[in-house]
Scaffold this motif. Sequence first.
Motif, PDB file in Angstrom:
ATOM      1  N   ASN A   1       3.643  -9.329   5.331  1.00  0.00           N
ATOM      2  CA  ASN A   1       4.384  -9.000   5.810  1.00  0.00           C
ATOM      3  C   ASN A   1       5.282  -9.205   6.994  1.00  0.00           C
ATOM      4  OD1 ASN A   1       3.144  -5.652   5.003  1.00  0.00           O
ATOM      5  ND2 ASN A   1       1.425  -6.266   6.090  1.00  0.00           N
TER       6      ASN A   1
ATOM      7  N   TYR B   1      -6.994   2.181   5.583  1.00  0.00           N
ATOM      8  CA  TYR B   1      -5.971   1.384   5.209  1.00  0.00           C
ATOM      9  C   TYR B   1      -5.088   1.117   5.467  1.00  0.00           C
ATOM     10  CZ  TYR B   1      -3.267  -2.013   1.803  1.00  0.00           C
ATOM     11  OH  TYR B   1      -2.763  -2.342   1.762  1.00  0.00           O
ATOM     12  N   LEU B   2      -3.902   2.342   5.089  1.00  0.00           N
ATOM     13  CA  LEU B   2      -3.006   2.601   5.410  1.00  0.00           C
ATOM     14  C   LEU B   2      -2.386   2.174   7.084  1.00  0.00           C
ATOM     15  CD1 LEU B   2      -2.150   5.285   2.901  1.00  0.00           C
ATOM     16  CD2 LEU B   2      -1.186   3.158   2.641  1.00  0.00           C
TER      17      LEU B   2
ATOM     18  N   ASN C   1      -5.045   1.176   9.291  1.00  0.00           N
ATOM     19  CA  ASN C   1      -4.339  -0.149   9.718  1.00  0.00           C
ATOM     20  C   ASN C   1      -3.253  -1.487   9.287  1.00  0.00           C
ATOM     21  OD1 ASN C   1      -7.085  -0.279  10.784  1.00  0.00           O
ATOM     22  ND2 ASN C   1      -7.859  -0.715   9.095  1.00  0.00           N
ATOM     23  N   ARG C   2      -2.246  -0.676   8.230  1.00  0.00           N
ATOM     24  CA  ARG C   2      -1.493  -1.246   7.900  1.00  0.00           C
ATOM     25  C   ARG C   2      -0.608  -1.110   8.600  1.00  0.00           C
ATOM     26  NH1 ARG C   2       2.896  -0.696   3.948  1.00  0.00           N
ATOM     27  NH2 ARG C   2       3.646  -2.883   2.807  1.00  0.00           N
ATOM     28  N   ARG C   3      -0.088   0.367   9.379  1.00  0.00           N
ATOM     29  CA  ARG C   3       1.235   0.448   9.581  1.00  0.00           C
ATOM     30  C   ARG C   3       1.008  -0.360  11.481  1.00  0.00           C
ATOM     31  NH1 ARG C   3       5.777   1.116   9.613  1.00  0.00           N
ATOM     32  NH2 ARG C   3       4.932   1.877   7.511  1.00  0.00           N
TER      33      ARG C   3
ATOM     34  N   LYS D   1      -0.801  -2.824  11.978  1.00  0.00           N
ATOM     35  CA  LYS D   1      -0.465  -3.842  12.160  1.00  0.00           C
ATOM     36  C   LYS D   1       0.627  -4.348  12.030  1.00  0.00           C
ATOM     37  CE  LYS D   1      -1.178  -8.140   9.167  1.00  0.00           C
ATOM     38  NZ  LYS D   1      -1.882  -9.123   7.624  1.00  0.00           N
ATOM     39  N   ILE D   2       1.462  -3.948  11.090  1.00  0.00           N
ATOM     40  CA  ILE D   2       3.320  -3.744  11.219  1.00  0.00           C
ATOM     41  C   ILE D   2       4.677  -3.980  11.783  1.00  0.00           C
ATOM     42  CG2 ILE D   2       5.422  -3.064   9.914  1.00  0.00           C
ATOM     43  CD1 ILE D   2       3.556  -2.697   6.768  1.00  0.00           C
TER      44      ILE D   2
ATOM     45  N   ARG E   1      -8.421   4.660   1.439  1.00  0.00           N
ATOM     46  CA  ARG E   1      -6.831   4.671   1.717  1.00  0.00           C
ATOM     47  C   ARG E   1      -6.418   4.912   3.071  1.00  0.00           C
ATOM     48  NH1 ARG E   1      -3.164   2.143  -0.949  1.00  0.00           N
ATOM     49  NH2 ARG E   1      -1.767   3.177  -1.067  1.00  0.00           N
TER      50      ARG E   1
ATOM     51  N   ASP F   1       1.418 -14.411   5.964  1.00  0.00           N
ATOM     52  CA  ASP F   1       1.410 -13.240   5.297  1.00  0.00           C
ATOM     53  C   ASP F   1       2.792 -12.504   5.263  1.00  0.00           C
ATOM     54  OD1 ASP F   1       1.823 -10.294   7.321  1.00  0.00           O
ATOM     55  OD2 ASP F   1      -0.351 -10.665   7.516  1.00  0.00           O
TER      56      ASP F   1
END
Length: 214
Positions: free
Chosen positions: A102, A32-33, A35-37, A39-40, A29, A100
């Motif tokens: 985001n 994931y967060l 990598n998501r941050r 990417k954003i 988790r 995508d």
Amino acid sequence: MKKITLTLMLYFTIASFFSQTVNDKKIDRINYLKNRRKKIDSLKKIDFLSKEYKYLNKNFSINIDSITFNKGVKDFKFISERINKYSDSLGVVLMIEMKDWNALRIAEYRITYQWKKIGYYIWESEENSKKLGENLGFTHPYRFYEYLYNESINSEFKLDLVEKLKKRLETKLNTAIKTNSYKEFFNLTFKESEQRKLAMELYYEKKGVKNHKH
């Protein structure tokens, strides 16, 4: 005694297994967060206002055939009954273009940004905000927003604007205002904007929501 020992060993083995599973899920988790941050943050660096789109012109008017549009609605699981206005259709088109969620959200937010919202930051009407922006050479309100929040821009107009707003803020709050960045300052003017507060009151009143914070 052996039976009790074996039972305890089994218990601790199972407990250890589940504990490890929980820890692995937590790590997954967290990764994931992160990598998501990342990417954003990368997507935020894209200039979606100057990007060339296949189905949007330079003024962001939509130009797409119904077959492609309806296929996008189906492929990306949009609810067709909820596509009633420009921003709804824009979301579909952006998803077809970028595939995508985001990127869609960031681009849609910037493209549909309004002069009215600029007024919440500089304490001016929508009309005056647009005039000021156009005098600075901005044809899109989000460009004015970028100008306000850009820490490296210290133009005479901006410094004068900040000084005048600072005085109005201090009068309103009856306290000295000290901020360390444009971001901090304009976040405060936005928060204390009476226009914004009134708009939120009307919005929640329309939605039937009571005891909300704005």
